[in-house]
Design a protein around this motif. Sequence first.
Motif, PDB file in Angstrom:
ATOM      1  N   LYS A 279       0.814  -1.206   0.000  1.00 37.25           N
ATOM      2  CA  LYS A 279       0.000   0.000   0.000  1.00 37.25           C
ATOM      3  C   LYS A 279       0.851   1.261   0.000  1.00 37.25           C
ATOM      4  CE  LYS A 279      -4.086  -2.044   2.149  1.00 37.25           C
ATOM      5  NZ  LYS A 279      -5.038  -2.013   3.275  1.00 37.25           N
ATOM      6  N   ASP A 280       2.066   1.151   0.520  1.00 32.36           N
ATOM      7  CA  ASP A 280       2.970   2.302   0.533  1.00 32.36           C
ATOM      8  C   ASP A 280       3.836   2.375  -0.714  1.00 32.36           C
ATOM      9  OD1 ASP A 280       2.083   3.042   3.075  1.00 32.36           O
ATOM     10  OD2 ASP A 280       3.515   1.699   4.047  1.00 32.36           O
ATOM     11  N   ARG A 281       3.744   1.334  -1.558  1.00 31.85           N
ATOM     12  CA  ARG A 281       4.639   1.281  -2.715  1.00 31.85           C
ATOM     13  C   ARG A 281       3.919   1.263  -4.055  1.00 31.85           C
ATOM     14  NH1 ARG A 281       7.707  -2.959  -3.486  1.00 31.85           N
ATOM     15  NH2 ARG A 281       6.570  -4.477  -2.229  1.00 31.85           N
ATOM     16  N   PHE A 282       2.606   1.213  -4.050  1.00 31.32           N
ATOM     17  CA  PHE A 282       1.842   1.223  -5.290  1.00 31.32           C
ATOM     18  C   PHE A 282       0.952   2.452  -5.306  1.00 31.32           C
ATOM     19  CE2 PHE A 282      -1.889  -0.151  -7.884  1.00 31.32           C
ATOM     20  CZ  PHE A 282      -1.227  -0.208  -9.107  1.00 31.32           C
ATOM     21  N   CYS A 283       1.188   3.336  -6.271  1.00 31.13           N
ATOM     22  CA  CYS A 283       0.521   4.638  -6.304  1.00 31.13           C
ATOM     23  C   CYS A 283      -0.134   4.856  -7.665  1.00 31.13           C
ATOM     24  CB  CYS A 283       1.526   5.751  -6.045  1.00 31.13           C
ATOM     25  SG  CYS A 283       2.612   5.449  -4.640  1.00 31.13           S
ATOM     26  N   PRO A 284      -1.376   4.414  -7.842  1.00 35.73           N
ATOM     27  CA  PRO A 284      -2.063   4.607  -9.124  1.00 35.73           C
ATOM     28  C   PRO A 284      -2.608   6.026  -9.256  1.00 35.73           C
ATOM     29  CG  PRO A 284      -3.494   3.444  -7.605  1.00 35.73           C
ATOM     30  CD  PRO A 284      -2.198   3.666  -6.876  1.00 35.73           C
ATOM     31  N   PHE A 285      -2.568   6.576 -10.465  1.00 42.82           N
ATOM     32  CA  PHE A 285      -3.129   7.902 -10.687  1.00 42.82           C
ATOM     33  C   PHE A 285      -3.607   8.023 -12.135  1.00 42.82           C
ATOM     34  CE2 PHE A 285       1.312   8.286 -11.838  1.00 42.82           C
ATOM     35  CZ  PHE A 285       1.349   9.180 -12.911  1.00 42.82           C
ATOM     36  N   TYR A 286      -4.609   8.881 -12.327  1.00 43.90           N
ATOM     37  CA  TYR A 286      -5.185   9.079 -13.653  1.00 43.90           C
ATOM     38  C   TYR A 286      -4.305  10.012 -14.471  1.00 43.90           C
ATOM     39  CZ  TYR A 286      -8.299  10.572 -17.369  1.00 43.90           C
ATOM     40  OH  TYR A 286      -8.835  10.859 -18.600  1.00 43.90           O
ATOM     41  N   CYS A 287      -4.034   9.628 -15.723  1.00 39.87           N
ATOM     42  CA  CYS A 287      -3.276  10.498 -16.617  1.00 39.87           C
ATOM     43  C   CYS A 287      -3.374   9.974 -18.043  1.00 39.87           C
ATOM     44  CB  CYS A 287      -1.805  10.574 -16.177  1.00 39.87           C
ATOM     45  SG  CYS A 287      -0.775  11.607 -17.234  1.00 39.87           S
ATOM     46  N   ASP A 288      -3.743  10.837 -18.967  1.00 45.83           N
ATOM     47  CA  ASP A 288      -3.697  10.520 -20.389  1.00 45.83           C
ATOM     48  C   ASP A 288      -2.451  11.213 -20.936  1.00 45.83           C
ATOM     49  OD1 ASP A 288      -4.095   9.919 -22.998  1.00 45.83           O
ATOM     50  OD2 ASP A 288      -6.149  10.685 -23.121  1.00 45.83           O
ATOM     51  N   PHE A 289      -1.315  10.551 -20.823  1.00 40.66           N
ATOM     52  CA  PHE A 289      -0.021  11.217 -20.998  1.00 40.66           C
ATOM     53  C   PHE A 289       0.220  11.721 -22.415  1.00 40.66           C
ATOM     54  CE2 PHE A 289       1.057   7.301 -22.955  1.00 40.66           C
ATOM     55  CZ  PHE A 289       2.328   7.364 -23.520  1.00 40.66           C
ATOM     56  N   CYS A 290      -0.418  11.125 -23.407  1.00 35.98           N
ATOM     57  CA  CYS A 290      -0.132  11.536 -24.778  1.00 35.98           C
ATOM     58  C   CYS A 290      -0.933  12.763 -25.201  1.00 35.98           C
ATOM     59  CB  CYS A 290      -0.358  10.387 -25.753  1.00 35.98           C
ATOM     60  SG  CYS A 290      -2.084   9.902 -25.950  1.00 35.98           S
TER      61      CYS A 290
END
Length: 320
Positions: A140-151
Amino acid sequence: MSVSSSAGAGEYHSKDFEWETLKQEIENDPSLQYHLLPYNSSPEAAQEAEKDSDAWKRFHSRHYSGKFFKERRYLLKEFPELVSCGGSSKLLEVGCGNGSTSLPILRGNENIIVYACDCSSEILERAKEFVDAADIGSVKDRFCPFYCDFCTAGFPEWLACNSCLESFQQKQHDCFSDTEEKYKPHLKNLLRQDDCCIGGVDFITLIFTLSAVPLQRMPTAIRECYSVLKPGGLLLFRDYGLYDMTMLRFKPEQRVEFREYMRSDGTRSYFFTIDSVRNLFVNAGFIEVELEYCCVKSVNRGKGKSMRRVWVHGKFRKPL
């Protein structure tokens, strides 16, 4: 050496056949000549590219289970740097899907921190559930999901703030511009003590992600990756190669660009040559470390069919 769907991780990155031999076979087959013809794109094609993110969001809504995307255990053997790197190394996984890439990395290195982004909020929730359900220490301290449409929108500034980007000689972005509100508190806890950003990342993985980006956006997408990678950092690449079995299954009407195809659900796929990958990354400023075709014979035991898969495997370093 042939492999099956249940083959071990060590059998994936291999040379079961020569790419040049396959190339000659395809080019001499009259029924496949349409794959080789030039393609004149239209203005409508560029407009259609705007719909890509929505198509992938719908795709992930239908296919989010671990049964569809199996855990990619072979990655640690293909990219051993992810295991041998030092403590608190930071990895950015671009296009994380349901976590099938993140999970084996978190298992293989108990010190690495994985920042995982995707253009679908729904699949990010599935990825978090998938990883949380695994028996991995301090995940839980090492997996950080986040929303991003990088292109289309670029990466958020908390990956590398304006000051860091200037030191990397790259462009700026608005802080938290593409990050889901619910993930901000957790991400802020992982910032540096001066609260500006995480200072860039040591590794970036592009695993079957770039092929889903419209061809005209690929250079910008790779420059975005370059901007948040620390000097000396590695970008690890694996994607579809030219004349892969899946390419040859596309019909003429599914072509949308040269070597680029669109599925019936609106998602697209590009098929790379070594030269096209090299040009994209070197033009963005990267140094080529490894680049080769991965040619694998995969056996479908249920149907008794042998399938020739072609992927491009690469490692690229950002100069110091």
